[in-house]
Design an enzyme around this catalytic site. Structure first.
Site, PDB file in Angstrom:
ATOM      1  N   ASN A 167      37.486  40.734  39.418  1.00 22.11           N
ATOM      2  CA  ASN A 167      36.653  41.871  39.010  1.00 22.11           C
ATOM      3  C   ASN A 167      36.563  42.098  37.500  1.00 22.11           C
ATOM      4  O   ASN A 167      35.640  42.754  37.030  1.00 22.11           O
ATOM      5  CB  ASN A 167      37.093  43.158  39.734  1.00 22.11           C
ATOM      6  CG  ASN A 167      38.542  43.496  39.507  1.00 22.11           C
ATOM      7  OD1 ASN A 167      39.299  42.706  38.957  1.00 22.11           O
ATOM      8  ND2 ASN A 167      38.953  44.669  39.940  1.00 22.11           N
ATOM      9  N   GLU A 270      50.274  44.091  39.694  1.00 25.18           N
ATOM     10  CA  GLU A 270      49.289  45.170  39.555  1.00 25.18           C
ATOM     11  C   GLU A 270      48.430  45.105  40.806  1.00 25.18           C
ATOM     12  O   GLU A 270      47.620  44.192  40.950  1.00 25.18           O
ATOM     13  CB  GLU A 270      48.498  44.940  38.260  1.00 25.18           C
ATOM     14  CG  GLU A 270      47.918  46.218  37.710  1.00 25.18           C
ATOM     15  CD  GLU A 270      46.482  46.381  38.127  1.00 25.18           C
ATOM     16  OE1 GLU A 270      46.268  47.043  39.178  1.00 25.18           O
ATOM     17  OE2 GLU A 270      45.592  45.861  37.450  1.00 25.18           O
ATOM     18  N   CYS A 304      40.488  48.539  40.735  1.00 27.16           N
ATOM     19  CA  CYS A 304      41.624  49.155  41.421  1.00 27.16           C
ATOM     20  C   CYS A 304      41.846  50.578  40.931  1.00 27.16           C
ATOM     21  O   CYS A 304      42.569  51.333  41.562  1.00 27.16           O
ATOM     22  CB  CYS A 304      42.867  48.293  41.279  1.00 27.16           C
ATOM     23  SG  CYS A 304      43.263  47.964  39.587  1.00 27.16           S
ATOM     24  N   GLU A 478      51.248  46.702  32.296  1.00 30.69           N
ATOM     25  CA  GLU A 478      50.529  45.799  31.395  1.00 30.69           C
ATOM     26  C   GLU A 478      49.889  46.647  30.313  1.00 30.69           C
ATOM     27  O   GLU A 478      49.424  47.760  30.572  1.00 30.69           O
ATOM     28  CB  GLU A 478      49.452  45.052  32.170  1.00 30.69           C
ATOM     29  CG  GLU A 478      50.031  44.103  33.199  1.00 30.69           C
ATOM     30  CD  GLU A 478      48.970  43.217  33.829  1.00 30.69           C
ATOM     31  OE1 GLU A 478      47.972  43.725  34.355  1.00 30.69           O
ATOM     32  OE2 GLU A 478      49.145  41.986  33.779  1.00 30.69           O
TER      33      GLU A 478
END
Ligand code: SIN
Length: 495
Positions: A167, A270, A304, A478
């Protein structure tokens, strides 16, 4: 009704000519060792853009071999030199932003303006870690009991496998690759099967910079493949690998954690989200609707951090839903490269089928479609921006990550109920809240189970901030100062 944009523009030939389609091992692009390829298509037209090398188990092991062979040399390269390399990569990505944006739109479908924003966002991770590379601090102190000193040094964890999602094909590789290189780790990248082209383009920029500076080109290796397991399986079992960083679904993340366990790998995960978007009675509704569109419609809802459940206090629910419906009516669905498009396609046919299914189930249960709720005619994987109210709390539209342009609206009475609803999910990546009450903001920050909270904003992502979740949304962070720690081991010296 949402309208449709004009015709599509193909990937400019000047860009197409510079997209590597092979496997990158030890600084050289080559065909797959098995000779196979897989197609990468434009989701807006379903036309094949490129055939890409279908990496094999052997390619994966060769890539890890190359990363392991230059790990010692790379970790001893001066931090300043690593920093300057990353800065040069940042400058190149920025200078080529239009080309990269065209590539992102071609393989991922998002509107060009969003692709440009993604290039800036991804490049910003590279700039941030160019700056962090020279600020890896340790600790020196006298032991509390006296008598000796304690030093804490940091050294790179070692060769890392970076598994990226489809994505955000530049931003996700950038936020793994840049801190890994800054920390002194060498890498194997497994890009998403659906969008490997942008990642390959970025890897070539890094490879060319390494070569130009006389640095080991085996530092970055890339293995595209039609089978993620074919690449990750043998690498996770190989003792030369020391780190796994994954972005993707919770289901796949859990499986990778199992596979990583026997090798006791450092892992960063993640994973999925189910973000609540809370609108309280005291909210600025104009701002809330603007934030709702941003939080829901970025990449057609395929992030997300997408707002997944709109939880609106009873006093403003009708007004907020009306305004959100009008805002969605003004969106323009079409090919991401076409003039005027604000909403692109979903990534593949299955994605549209799934969105259609969860909306249909909600409607069967009594939900009401205020706008959208269907696919436009024509080719491509499109679904119209959709607002649904009267949604049941147990509908899959609410309990599962939608990953599509659908906004389900539910109501709550008071703050306690809002928090309970927000937390009624195994996920905990991000939450959004619109309120003018600062005391409430602080209570939400304490009580809502999420790694990130957007207050009166529909966008939290920033290269300088720690991105990540709690519960089933992941492990580690991150971005920001925390992101580089994921690639460093502390070494304690008692002196
Ligand atoms: C994601 O959807 O995985 C990342 C979104 C972001 O970085 O903003």
């Amino acid at each position: 009704m949402t309208s449709s944009a004009t015709s599509a523009t193909a990937l400019p030939p000047t860009v197409a000519a510079h997209v590597p389609t092979g496997v990158l091992v030890g600084g050289r692009w080559r065909p797959s060792s098995g000779g196979g390829t897989f197609p990468v298509a434009d989701p807006a037209t379903t036309e094949v853009l490129f055939d890409v090398a279908d990496g094999t188990e052997q390619d994966a092991l060769d890539a890890l071999g190359a990363a392991a062979d230059c790990a010692e040399e790379w970790r001893h390269v001066a931090p300043r030199e690593r920093s300057e390399l990353l800065r040069a990569v940042y400058e190149t990505l920025t200078a080529r932003a239009d080309d990269i944006a065209a590539l992102i739109t071609a393989e991922g479908g998002k509107p060009l303006a969003e692709s440009r924003a993604e290039v800036a966002y991804g490049a910003d991770y590279v700039r941030w870690y160019a700056e962090e590379a020279v600020r890896v601090d340790g600790l020196a102190r006298r032991a509390p009991a006296g008598g000796n000193h304690q030093l804490v040094l940091r050294r790179p964890v070692g060769p890392a496998l970076l598994v990226t999602p489809w994505n955000f094909p530049i931003a996700m590789v950038a936020r793994k690759l840049a801190p890994a290189l800054a920390a002194g780790c060498t890498v194997v990248v497994k890009p998403a099967q659906l969008t490997p082209l942008t990642t390959a383009y970025v890897a070539e920029v890094v490879r060319a910079q390494l070569e130009a500076r006389g640095l080991p080109t085996g530092v970055v290796n890339v293995v595209p493949s039609s089978s993620a397991r074919r690449v990750s399986g043998p690498l996770l079992a190989d003792p030369r690998l020391r780190k796994l960083s994954f972005t993707g679904s919770t289901e796949v993340g859990a499986r990778l954690l199992e596979q990583a366990a026997p090798n006791i790998l450092r892992t960063s995960m993640e994973l999925g989200g189910n973000a609540p978007f809370l609108v309280f009675d005291d909210a600025d509704l104009d701002a809330a609707v603007e934030g709702a569109v941003a939080a829901k419609m970025r990449n057609s809802g395929q992030t997300c951090v997408a707002a997944n459940r709109f939880l609106v206090q009873e006093g403003v629910a009708a007004e907020f839903t009306d305004r959100l419906t009008r805002a969605f009516e003004g969106l323009v669905v079409g090919h991401g490269a076409a003039e005027g498009t604000t909403v692109g396609p979903l990534i593949e046919a299955d994605a549209v089928d799934r969105v259609e299914q969860v909306v249909a189930e909600a409607v069967d249960g009594g939900a009401r479609v205020r706008v959208g709720g269907d696919r436009p005619r024509g080719r491509g994987y499109f679904y119209r921006p959709t607002v649904v109210d009267r949604v049941g709390r147990e509908d899959r539209l609410v309990t599962e990550e939608i990953f599509g342009p659908v906004a389900p609206v539910l109501t709550f009475g008071d703050e306690a109920e809002a928090v309970a609803l927000a937390n009624a999910t195994p996920f905990g990546l991000v939450a959004y809240a619109y309120t003018r009450d600062v005391g409430r903001v602080m209570r939400l920050a304490e009580e809502v189970e999420a790694g990130m909270l957007g207050v009166n904003r529909g966008m939290v992502s920033d290269a300088s901030a720690p991105f990540g979740g709690v519960k089933h949304s992941g492990l580690g962070r991150e971005g920001g100062a925390a992101g580089i720690e994921e690639y460093l081991d502390p070494v304690y010296v008692a002196l």
